[in-house]
Design an enzyme around this catalytic site. Structure first.
Site, mmCIF file in Angstrom:
data_model
loop_
_atom_site.group_PDB
_atom_site.id
_atom_site.type_symbol
_atom_site.label_atom_id
_atom_site.label_comp_id
_atom_site.label_asym_id
_atom_site.label_seq_id
_atom_site.Cartn_x
_atom_site.Cartn_y
_atom_site.Cartn_z
ATOM 1 N N GLY A 71 99.726 -3.914 65.365
ATOM 2 C CA GLY A 71 99.656 -2.643 66.209
ATOM 3 C C GLY A 71 98.091 -2.629 66.579
ATOM 4 C CB THR A 72 95.266 -5.211 66.563
ATOM 5 O OG1 THR A 72 95.283 -4.827 65.336
ATOM 6 C CG2 THR A 72 94.001 -5.808 67.772
ATOM 7 C CG ASN A 151 91.480 4.425 61.396
ATOM 8 O OD1 ASN A 151 91.353 4.690 62.213
ATOM 9 N ND2 ASN A 151 90.263 3.201 61.018
ATOM 10 C CD GLN A 179 96.186 5.032 59.603
ATOM 11 O OE1 GLN A 179 96.458 5.530 58.582
ATOM 12 N NE2 GLN A 179 95.727 3.579 59.330
ATOM 13 C CB SER A 199 101.627 -0.619 63.282
ATOM 14 O OG SER A 199 100.760 -2.589 61.873
ATOM 15 C CG HIS A 201 100.424 -3.388 57.922
ATOM 16 N ND1 HIS A 201 99.264 -2.667 57.407
ATOM 17 C CD2 HIS A 201 99.848 -3.645 58.873
ATOM 18 C CE1 HIS A 201 98.896 -3.049 58.058
ATOM 19 N NE2 HIS A 201 98.660 -3.374 59.183
ATOM 20 C CB THR A 237 110.434 -17.398 69.242
ATOM 21 O OG1 THR A 237 110.152 -18.378 70.752
ATOM 22 C CG2 THR A 237 111.701 -17.176 68.273
ATOM 23 C CB CYS A 325 89.897 -3.093 60.232
ATOM 24 S SG CYS A 325 91.848 -2.153 60.470
#
Ligand code: PLP
Length: 390
Positions: A71-72, A151, A179, A199, A201, A237, A325
């Site tokens: 996501g970053t 978040n 989020q 993202s 995860h 890749t 984070c």
């Protein structure tokens, strides 16, 4: 000891079905999607199927989804890529004070290169003002980037209205939906979104894979130079196991979203009721009306959040004092600061986020332990004693 994970906004476990689908891409299905023979061509086809699943979840077209490393990266690409592409038109970006650091630090980076950034305030509930947004627009504004949902405090911004304002002024609109995805139904065209970060995860997919939705016709600069992957816009890749995992997580998210939202919002409301009725001097940060279904952020007045967190951890309960984070630093959260909270309340705030695997028994256990811990900490808190003396 019982383990109760209440930090689903930090990350989620990979669902069994997601992992199963990913595993062959580490071994027998190892082909490079750029290769022009059997296993490569199969990989390319699987890659695009995963892309189609992500697109379907957000009402986009397959070719509008670009895979990134997280996501970053999606946030960095949207902001810096727009700035570089639109430099000739203007140098002004509008965002908010409560964005994720992926966004804020990208803006700070651009400020050093001569761009101007307006950081909109939020009100005491964590919402931006549409009037402030419109007022901030100048003829040099090239981008509005406002996060879908926060978040830390879970507030959901008025995305459709922001999209309308952006469109009226001919400005691109990016939103960080890391989020919000799976927790709020999202249809990018109905909401007037030009770019959107995601993202895996946070939606029960693997770490290290994300995506940026870029509406067709929106052309931003690339900053990964190399091969022709991702329609020549993001070289490197492809992370095939990750992409397959994100695709499967997106497919499951689409199928289960209604039940997921019902489950986590019911447990969140139950948790909030229990805490508020059993512990005095507790407040909630952020709007309850415009809020992610699994998020609750409490202020336990007269208690140091870090102490509460450590004692909860000793009882197997995981939560967070800030976003994942920044929780390693003791700097007060920029989000809670933007709510104009005094320093003591910021340091008494704890975020809990509920997920698919949370049960009512987990909540009951957490409440029981938190009640005891708060009592213990307040018993040794001089400011609490002072306050109760009046
Ligand atoms: N944006 C928001 C709102 C987030 O909560 C996070 C992660 O916590 C990110 C961006 C970064 O995503 P990733 O961890 O995939 O880099």
């Amino acid at each position: 000891m019982r383990q109760v994970y209440l930090d689903y906004s930090a990350t989620t476990p990979v669902k069994k079905e997601v992992l199963e689908e990913m595993l062959p891409y580490f071994s027998e299905k190892f082909g490079n999607p750029s290769s022009l023979y059997g296993i490569g061509l199969n990989a390319k086809s699987d890659l695009n199927q995963a892309r189609a699943k992500v697109a379907k979840l957000i009402g986009a077209e397959e070719r509008e989804i670009y895979f990134t490393s997280c996501g970053t990266e999606a946030d960095n690409w949207a902001i810096i890529g727009t700035a570089r592409a639109k430099k000739a038109k203007g140098n002004h970006i509008i965002t908010s004070k409560i964005e994720h650091h992926a966004l804020l630090h990208s803006c700070e980076f651009l400020e050093k290169e001569g761009f101007e950034v307006t950081y909109l305030d939020v009100d005491s509930k964590g919402l931006i003002s549409l009037a402030d947004l419109e007022h901030a627009i100048t003829d040099k504004t090239i981008l509005i980037s406002i996060m879908f949902a926060n978040n830390e405090i879970g507030t959901i911004q008025p995305i459709k209205e922001i999209g309308e304002i952006a469109k009226k002024h001919g400005i691109w609109f990016h939103t960080d939906a890391v989020q919000a995805l799976y927790n709020v139904p999202i249809h990018v065209t109905e909401l007037g979104i030009d770019m959107m970060s995601m993202s895996a995860h946070k939606i029960y997919g693997p770490k290290g894979i994300g995506a940026l939705y870029i509406k067709k016709g929106v052309v931003i600069s690339s900053f990964m130079n190399g091969g022709a992957q991702e329609n020549k816009r993001r070289a490197g890749t492809e992370n095939m196991p990750g992409i397959i995992g994100l695709g499967k997580a997106a497919e499951l998210a689409e199928a289960n979203m209604e039940e997921h939202i019902r489950h986590i919002s019911e447990l969140r409301d139950y948790f909030a009721d229990q805490i508020l009725s059993k512990i005095s001097e507790v407040e909630i940060n952020g709007s309850m009306e415009h809020r992610l279904p699994g998020n609750i952020n409490f202020i336990f007045n007269y208690i140091e959040g870090e102490s509460l967190l450590l004692l909860m951890d000793a009882k197997g309960i995981s939560a967070s004092t800030g976003s994942a984070c920044s929780s390693a630093s003791l700097a007060p959260s920029h989000v809670l600061k933007a709510l104009q909270l005094p320093y003591e309340k910021i340091h008494s705030s704890i975020r809990f986020t509920i997920g698919d695997d949370t049960t009512k028994e987990d909540i009951d256990y957490a409440v029981e332990e938190i009640v005891k811990i708060v009592e213990k900490l307040r018993a040794i808190s001089p400011i609490y004693k002072q306050s109760t003396k009046g």
